[in-house]
Write an enzyme that holds these catalytic residues in place. Structure first.
Site, PDB file in Angstrom:
ATOM      1  N   LYS A 176       0.851  -1.202   0.000  1.00 33.25           N
ATOM      2  CA  LYS A 176       0.000   0.000   0.000  1.00 33.25           C
ATOM      3  C   LYS A 176       0.881   1.244   0.000  1.00 33.25           C
ATOM      4  O   LYS A 176       1.881   1.321   0.725  1.00 33.25           O
ATOM      5  CB  LYS A 176      -0.929   0.004   1.228  1.00 33.25           C
ATOM      6  CG  LYS A 176      -2.017  -1.083   1.156  1.00 33.25           C
ATOM      7  CD  LYS A 176      -2.959  -0.990   2.335  1.00 33.25           C
ATOM      8  CE  LYS A 176      -3.860  -2.214   2.428  1.00 33.25           C
ATOM      9  NZ  LYS A 176      -5.169  -2.058   1.854  1.00 33.25           N
ATOM     10  N   HIS A 234      -0.645  -8.026   9.168  1.00 33.13           N
ATOM     11  CA  HIS A 234      -0.797  -6.633   8.752  1.00 33.13           C
ATOM     12  C   HIS A 234      -0.504  -5.624   9.871  1.00 33.13           C
ATOM     13  O   HIS A 234       0.232  -4.664   9.677  1.00 33.13           O
ATOM     14  CB  HIS A 234      -2.208  -6.381   8.227  1.00 33.13           C
ATOM     15  CG  HIS A 234      -2.637  -7.347   7.154  1.00 33.13           C
ATOM     16  ND1 HIS A 234      -1.775  -7.816   6.184  1.00 33.13           N
ATOM     17  CD2 HIS A 234      -3.832  -7.929   6.886  1.00 33.13           C
ATOM     18  CE1 HIS A 234      -2.428  -8.634   5.376  1.00 33.13           C
ATOM     19  NE2 HIS A 234      -3.672  -8.728   5.785  1.00 33.13           N
TER      20      HIS A 234
HETATM   21  C1  BG6 Z   1      -6.712 -10.117   4.440  1.00 37.74           C
HETATM   22  C2  BG6 Z   1      -7.544 -10.801   5.499  1.00 37.74           C
HETATM   23  O1  BG6 Z   1      -5.370 -10.460   4.587  1.00 37.74           O
HETATM   24  O2  BG6 Z   1      -6.851  -8.702   4.562  1.00 37.74           O
HETATM   25  C3  BG6 Z   1      -9.003 -10.388   5.366  1.00 37.74           C
HETATM   26  O3  BG6 Z   1      -7.442 -12.212   5.355  1.00 37.74           O
HETATM   27  C4  BG6 Z   1      -9.125  -8.881   5.389  1.00 37.74           C
HETATM   28  O4  BG6 Z   1      -9.774 -10.960   6.413  1.00 37.74           O
HETATM   29  C5  BG6 Z   1      -8.175  -8.226   4.374  1.00 37.74           C
HETATM   30  O5  BG6 Z   1     -10.474  -8.557   5.076  1.00 37.74           O
HETATM   31  C6  BG6 Z   1      -8.157  -6.710   4.535  1.00 37.74           C
HETATM   32  O6  BG6 Z   1      -7.415  -6.122   3.503  1.00 37.74           O
HETATM   33  P1  BG6 Z   1      -7.670  -4.608   3.082  1.00 37.74           P
HETATM   34  O7  BG6 Z   1      -6.611  -4.321   2.066  1.00 37.74           O
HETATM   35  O8  BG6 Z   1      -9.066  -4.541   2.504  1.00 37.74           O
HETATM   36  O9  BG6 Z   1      -7.557  -3.776   4.316  1.00 37.74           O
END
Ligand code: BG6
EC number: 1.1.1.49
Length: 485
Positions: A176, A234
């Site tokens: 990102k 994340h």
């Molecule tokens: C994924 C998870 O890695 O990331 C999901 O497995 C989640 O559960 C997603 O919804 C969120 O990604 P972003 O980019 O939409 O914040």
């Protein structure tokens, strides 16, 4: 850049490929960033022809790309790169088809958008079919294991055939734009960097809130929960980007080594502090954007036998190092929350002595790094209120670094576009090393063990709220509150 790339997508008919991978590759091609000789093969079990496959890719692109970004000429060019092979990933003999398709002296990139349980078999079969050489790269989607032991197993299996320098572990948050901008913000601005420690920073909040539920993935999610699905990867990656020391350079190894140091310095949340420093939640029925939604236990595919899986986690974490000792890092993430928000908020300490009249309210500076929606960075500061009536009173103003306005680009690239480009270039700086994965699992395993030891059960929250009230209490007992934009 090496353009002699053969990109092989395992799981070509899956959801990730359709939602993210084809759109990203198409956008790169449309922008002229995919070398002319790059070839793409989709691999899946379905018995379809290449022509049918190309039609399904076109359909999914049209579904996932804004109409304004569809370009017939770009699609025709992109479609010529595509071909399809019917391969059963558990069948060694099927991999001979792939071997025939590959051309010597080109670089193969194997992208595994499959369940991780197949990684081992795919790597073994690739090797047996003679598809692995010194330059072949492998891209792995998360999750890499569900704890330290199983992640080690996955890494070891893949590591038998691929050298670490050829393994690209995806955490799409690193792709990102704003996450990379954190590096620029921190290490290209002297004034920021010198205010970035426990002498100036009061606390750091990292929020990743989603309005979506589990999106039909009960089978996966119920075995995993929000800690493993979001925090282990994340949120901890975001924390590393905020907290790491300046790397010696932008080389992948230098950046990754600094991140590992942070993960290893995370103070354990153990049975002594787990009750004060963590909250688990699970959503019940509620409303999202005016529409009723069901609770977690009523989701499609749900099983009564579910073992109190958390869909929300809030934590107070500490980093035991010189820079961050004593500064709480509050992490919060959940499904079915009120808004989709991903942000990092750095709250600075109060000024040491106040000479201005009481500002009536919050008097701390804040740096807000927003990943979504509206990527950008804001700095909340105080300045003089323009008024002859008042002698010298203050008001809060916001300095705004809005990416969208300044970039001159008409759209912000999706994380997967950046990640594909880096794999093609052979640069691992936005990918997670084995050491990072293991260090973050070690910390999460301890937390999971403490949850079970202390029997920390989930607190219910209604869908469409900011999580259980206990998450607010986590802050309130420190005389703080979650930042709501
Ligand atoms: C994924 C998870 O890695 O990331 C999901 O497995 C989640 O559960 C997603 O919804 C969120 O990604 P972003 O980019 O939409 O914040």
């Amino acid at each position: 850049m090496n353009n002699n790339i053969d990109l092989v997508l395992f799981g070509a008919k899956g959801d990730l490929s359709e939602r993210k991978l084809y759109p990203a590759l198409y956008q790169l091609d449309r922008a002229g960033l995919l070398g002319n000789s790059v070839r793409i093969a989709g691999l899946a079990r379905q018995d379809i022809s290449s022509a049918d496959f190309i039609t399904t890719v076109e359909e999914s692109l049209k579904k996932h790309i804004p109409e304004s970004e569809w370009d017939d000429a770009a699609w025709r060019k992109f479609s010529r790169r595509l071909s399809y092979m019917k391969v059963d990933f558990s069948q060694k003999k099927d991999f001979m088809l792939l071997k025939e398709w590959l051309v010597e002296k080109r670089t193969a990139i194997y992208y595994l958008a499959t369940p991780p349980s197949l990684y081992g078999a795919i790597c073994n079969h690739l090797n047996d079919a003679g598809c692995v050489d010194d330059v072949a790269r492998i891209v792995l989607e998360k999750p890499i294991g569900k704890d330290l032991d199983s992640s080690r197993e996955v890494n070891a299996t893949v590591g038998v055939h691929f050298d670490e320098r050829n393994i690209y572990r995806i955490d799409h948050y690193l792709g990102k734009e704003t996450v990379q901008n954190l590096l620029a913000l921190r290490f290209a601005n002297r004034m920021i960097n010198s205010q970035w420690d426990n002498t100036c920073v009061d606390n750091v909040q990292i929020t990743v809130a989603e309005t979506v539920g589990i999106e039909g993935r009960w089978g996966y999610y119920d075995n995993v929960g929000q800690l493993r699905d979001m925090i282990q990867n994340h949120l901890l990656q975001l924390l590393c980007m905020v907290a790491m020391e300046p790397p010696n350079s932008l080389q992948a190894d230098e950046i990754r080594a600094e991140k590992v140091k942070i993960l290893r310095a995370l103070k354990p949340i153990d049975s002594d502090n787990v009750l004060e420093q963590s909250v688990r939640g699970q959503y019940s029925a509620g409303w999202i954007s005016g529409e009723p939604v069901v609770g977690y236990m009523e989701e499609e595919g749900s099983q009564e036998s579910s073992n109190d899986t958390e869909t929300f986690v809030a934590l107070k974490a500490y980093i035991d190092n010189w820079r961050w000792a004593g500064v709480p890092f509050y992490l919060r993430t959940g499904k079915r929350m009120q808004d989709k928000v991903t942000q990092v908020v750095i709250t600075y300490k109060e000024i040491p002595h106040a000479i201005f009249p009481d500002k009536g309210g919050d008097s701390k500076n804040r740096l807000i790094i927003r990943l979504q929606p509206n990527e950008g960075i804001e700095l909340e500061m105080f300045s003089k209120k323009q008024s002859l009536k008042e002698r010298l009173s203050l008001e809060k103003r916001t300095l705004n670094l809005d990416f969208f306005d300044s970039s001159g680009e008409s759209r912000i690239a999706d994380a997967y576009e950046r990640l594909f480009l880096e794999v093609i270039k052979g640069d691992q700086w936005l990918f997670v090393s084995r050491d990072e994965i293991e260090a973050s699992w070690r910390w999460c395993d301890q937390l999971l063990d403490s949850w079970s030891e202390k029997n920390v059960v989930t607190k219910t929250y209604s869908a469409g709220t900011w999580g259980p009230s206990k998450a607010d209490m986590l802050m309130e007992k420190d005389q703080r509150s979650w930042y709501e934009s």
